[in-house]
Scaffold this motif. Structure first.
Motif, PDB file in Angstrom:
ATOM      1  N   CYS A  69       0.290  -2.580   1.376  1.00  0.00           N
ATOM      2  CA  CYS A  69      -1.086  -3.034   1.654  1.00  0.00           C
ATOM      3  C   CYS A  69      -1.880  -1.944   2.373  1.00  0.00           C
ATOM      4  N   ASN A  70      -1.265  -1.353   3.417  1.00  0.00           N
ATOM      5  CA  ASN A  70      -1.930  -0.286   4.161  1.00  0.00           C
ATOM      6  C   ASN A  70      -2.377   0.820   3.208  1.00  0.00           C
ATOM      7  N   GLY A 117      -5.550   0.460   1.654  1.00  0.00           N
ATOM      8  CA  GLY A 117      -6.714   0.368   2.536  1.00  0.00           C
ATOM      9  C   GLY A 117      -6.793  -0.916   3.344  1.00  0.00           C
ATOM     10  N   ILE A 118      -5.750  -1.746   3.251  1.00  0.00           N
ATOM     11  CA  ILE A 118      -5.761  -3.041   3.961  1.00  0.00           C
ATOM     12  C   ILE A 118      -5.118  -2.877   5.333  1.00  0.00           C
ATOM     13  N   SER A 119      -5.787  -3.347   6.382  1.00  0.00           N
ATOM     14  CA  SER A 119      -5.252  -3.207   7.733  1.00  0.00           C
ATOM     15  C   SER A 119      -3.978  -4.031   7.876  1.00  0.00           C
ATOM     16  N   THR A 120      -3.171  -3.699   8.860  1.00  0.00           N
ATOM     17  CA  THR A 120      -1.901  -4.401   9.063  1.00  0.00           C
ATOM     18  C   THR A 120      -2.125  -5.890   9.298  1.00  0.00           C
ATOM     19  N   ASP A 158      -4.620  -7.791   8.330  1.00  0.00           N
ATOM     20  CA  ASP A 158      -5.005  -8.461   7.082  1.00  0.00           C
ATOM     21  C   ASP A 158      -3.830  -8.535   6.120  1.00  0.00           C
TER      22      ASP A 158
END
Lengths: 486, 254
Positions: free
Chosen positions: A439-440, A443-446, A448
């Motif tokens: 996910c990271n 571009g997805i924060s931890t 989220d």
């Protein structure tokens, strides 16, 4: 990842862990209580304060005398200091001159409290959608939409009001599914229960809106003992929602409720709970002991009862919403998400008791453990002799976040009927660092990422919740998990 | 676009990359080839910022910024994309929801407006065609129950939607049959542009028949030992890695 980055992450995580319980405020309102402690005089006093008829008082006293002979059970997989039943208050009520006839007469501070909680009683009055019964401490403070429902013959009111206005129904069904001597906490509740919700759907009526009770503990050192009773007559349908919060207090408070559901022929009751009682702080101080007995009976053929629960609150959650499948072809369902974080403990699950022929039950339990918490699923599937072709499917999954938490599964099967088919599936998984990194990397924060993974894991349960509730449940889960992954 | 200077990286205390130097300009496609265990995937993971890959020393500049100081999500938001060798399954999360979350977090970081459901769907439908992906896979859980080929195709599809400036492809060809390989390569070729660079990591020359690189590097024992044009890949195919190992390592071991 370099060192600075790691310590920065650590800071974010720590600050999020410390994010406080958002419903932890208290309302400064004059409260009427009876003296602390528990004895027959207290029970008489509670009954008198509520202007109850003699039969109700007798019912309470009988339960109390039974309770005295019972011992507090200690079999669940939870630990807590002994409860001093003489040190608690058994009745607390926001002081009102009389039961308000309309919302205009309700103390503005109470309205404000429920507005803060996002339960706008004013709006509820105007917008179609959900009819709400708001219960603060021991008494129901407001019920909305009552008139509209009355036109359809639906009774939705506080339990106290039901005792006064519909004694024949209350007499017939109170203790029908959970008898006063059923267990220690049910007996205690029967002796001292102060209010709750009552709901009756007459024959052939489909309740046009969600019915909802919002429970709020406000007063200190007060136990909350409410009863909910829902009766669906032949061919009736009702969807019922229950929400709960409490202020942050250092001491533990006991919540020992009883919920009884009765579904007659072809009737359907859908009962959804989003439980968010104060869970205690990160050191495990304070929080609600949520020791609740919930049971429904599919009394006649083709009836259906569904329990859906999302449990994120309470220091200890100890409950098993159950269905007795008595009528032939009746259906019982249990969908549960139980999340524990910090030092929370949960021992929860269900009981499906198959008595009638061709009865079916489904159990989907999703446990999530984070922090140093302990999460147990405990469930019983019992098929009585003669419950021909009974079928059960159980799926119990556990998700671990971090390496200091625990997950346990205790399935019990008692099958006395050869034609029964019972299936059980169980999985335990850890939120994978590889999932988070994937996910990271997109571009997805931890945070989220955890939200995505957990919501994906709970999807089967969330889809059973009414729309607005599902959204609330997702948000609640995200908040409860804040900072739980390093 | 990307400058790597003397990069040394350890995994669980063992130094895998022992001083890598690399310069990739905008619009270029570089291939990194090498035998198993030479550090190819370590380079890919270190550039993406995976936690277990400890940078001991060296420097990585990406569009003039220090890449190594950024969190993995910020690297992604800055335009670094890693097509995983083993794409990860996320049960219960639909491909569409996953991609929309990713795209909107990237857009938010860049100060762009988030796409609404309709805009997103339009974009996604267009990009799916690049890799001839079955639209049904949009509603399936991320990579769950996907075949090997579908997973790899899904990676390139994500690449197409997220439009990175630097795409690192870690053994994207592994586990693909020739038809799937062609589709994936075809998708990548359509995504080539003067503003987008690729770092294609592979063990075999086969992929480079379809994605023709500007530069080929050979990574052996944590160091780039040979760089050249696309013919280098063909030479390697013919002579194997031993040729380079012998040529490069023999004088050192004297």
């Amino acid at each position: 990842m370099n060192k600075d980055q790691q310590s920065n992450d650590q800071q974010i995580i720590e600050s999020r862990i410390k994010s406080e319980y958002k419903w932890g405020f208290t309302t400064d309102i004059e409260t009427e209580t009876v003296p602390s402690g528990l004895n027959e005089d207290i029970i008489r006093m509670i009954s008198a304060k509520k202007n109850e008829p003699e039969w109700m008082l007798e019912w309470r006293l009988k339960a109390y005398r039974h309770w005295l002979k019972m011992a507090e059970p200690h079999w669940p997989n939870v630990h807590y200091d002994a409860i001093d039943y003489q040190d608690a208050y058994y009745y607390a009520a926001p002081k009102q001159e009389k039961r308000p006839e309309s919302l205009d007469e309700v103390d503005p501070k109470l309205i404000e409290t429920f507005n803060k909680l996002g339960i706008s009683l004013e709006e509820q009055k105007l917008l179609a959608g959900v009819a709400v019964d708001a219960v603060m401490d021991s008494v129901s403070v407001a019920t909305t939409f009552k008139d509209e429902l009355r036109k359809l013959g639906i009774i939705f009111c506080s339990f106290s009001e039901a005792i006064r206005e519909h004694p024949e129904l209350v007499k017939k069904y109170i203790g029908f599914v959970v008898p006063p001597n059923d267990n220690f906490f049910a007996a205690l509740n029967a002796a001292v229960f102060t209010d709750g919700s009552f709901c009756y759907i007459p024959k052939g009526v489909r309740c046009p809106m969600e019915l909802s009770t919002y429970f709020r503990i406000n007063a200190a050192k007060t136990g909350q003992f409410e009863r909910t009773l829902i009766v669906a007559e032949e061919g009736a349908y009702v969807s019922y929602l229950e929400g709960c919060t409490a202020p942050m207090r250092d001491e533990n408070q006991l919540h020992a409720a009883v919920v009884e559901l009765v579904a007659h022929k072809n009737a359907q009751i859908k009962y959804s709970t989003v439980q968010n009682w104060y869970p205690g702080d990160e050191q495990g101080k304070g929080g609600i002991y949520n020791f609740v007995t919930k049971r429904g009976v599919c009394l006649e053929e083709n009836s259906k009862i569904s329990w859906t629960q999302v449990e994120t609150g309470s220091a200890i959650t100890w409950k098993y919403p159950s269905v007795i499948l008595q009528g032939d072809n009746s259906i019982g369902e249990f969908y549960s998400v139980a999340l524990t974080n910090n030092l929370q403990q949960a021992d929860t699950g269900t009981k499906m008791i198959h008595v009638g022929k061709n009865t079916r039950s489904t159990i989907v339990s999703k446990g999530i453990s984070a922090g140093r918490s302990n999460n147990s699923y405990r469930g019983l599937v019992k098929v009585h002799k003669g419950a021909l072709n009974a079928r059960n499917f159980s799926q119990c999954d556990s998700l671990l976040i971090g390496d200091k938490c625990g997950a346990h599964t205790f399935p019990y099967l008692e099958i006395q009927e050869k034609s029964a088919k019972v299936e059980h599936e169980a999985t335990t998984s850890k939120i994978g660092e590889d999932q988070i990194f994937y996910c990271n990397q997109r571009g997805i924060s931890t945070e989220d990422a955890i939200g995505l993974v957990v919501n994906g894991y709970c999807k089967e349960v969330f889809k059973e919740l009414p729309m607005e509730f599902a959204v609330e449940a997702q948000k609640l889960l995200a908040i409860s998990l804040e900072g739980s992954v390093g | 676009m990307l400058t790597i200077r003397d990069l040394k990286v350890s995994v669980e205390g063992n130094q895998i990359l022992k001083g890598v130097n690399l310069e990739i300009k905008a619009g270029e496609v570089h291939a990194i080839m090498g035998p198993n265990g030479s550090g190819k995937s370590t380079l890919a993971n270190a550039l993406a910022g995976r936690e277990d890959y400890q940078v001991d020393s060296g420097e990585v500049l990406y569009r003039g910024k220090n890449l190594l100081e950024m969190s993995p999500e910020d690297r992604a938001r800055e335009g670094v994309f890693l097509a995983f060798q083993y794409p990860v399954e996320i049960p219960g999360v639909s491909n569409a929801n996953f991609l929309k979350t990713a795209l909107n977090e990237i857009r938010e970081y860049r100060g762009l407006e988030k796409l609404d459901a309709m805009e997103f769907l339009t974009l996604v439908k267009e990009r799916m065609q690049l890799v001839e992906m079955d639209p049904k896979l949009l509603n399936r859980s991320v990579n769950e129950g996907f075949s090997g080929g579908e997973k790899k195709r899904n990676e390139i599809f994500q690449l197409a939607v997220l439009e990175p400036a630097l795409a690192i492809m870690d053994e994207t060809d592994s586990g693909l049959d020739i038809d799937a390989l062609k589709i994936v390569a075809n998708g990548v070729n359509k995504l080539r542009s003067k503003d987008r660079s690729f770092l294609v990591i592979t063990h075999y020359q086969r992929l480079l028949n379809y994605i023709v690189p500007d530069v080929v590097h050979v990574l052996v024992n944590g160091r780039i030992v040979e760089s050249g044009g696309k013919d280098l890949a063909l030479h390697l195919e013919e002579h194997g890695y031993d040729w380079i190992k012998n040529e490069r390592e023999a004088p050192v071991t004297m």
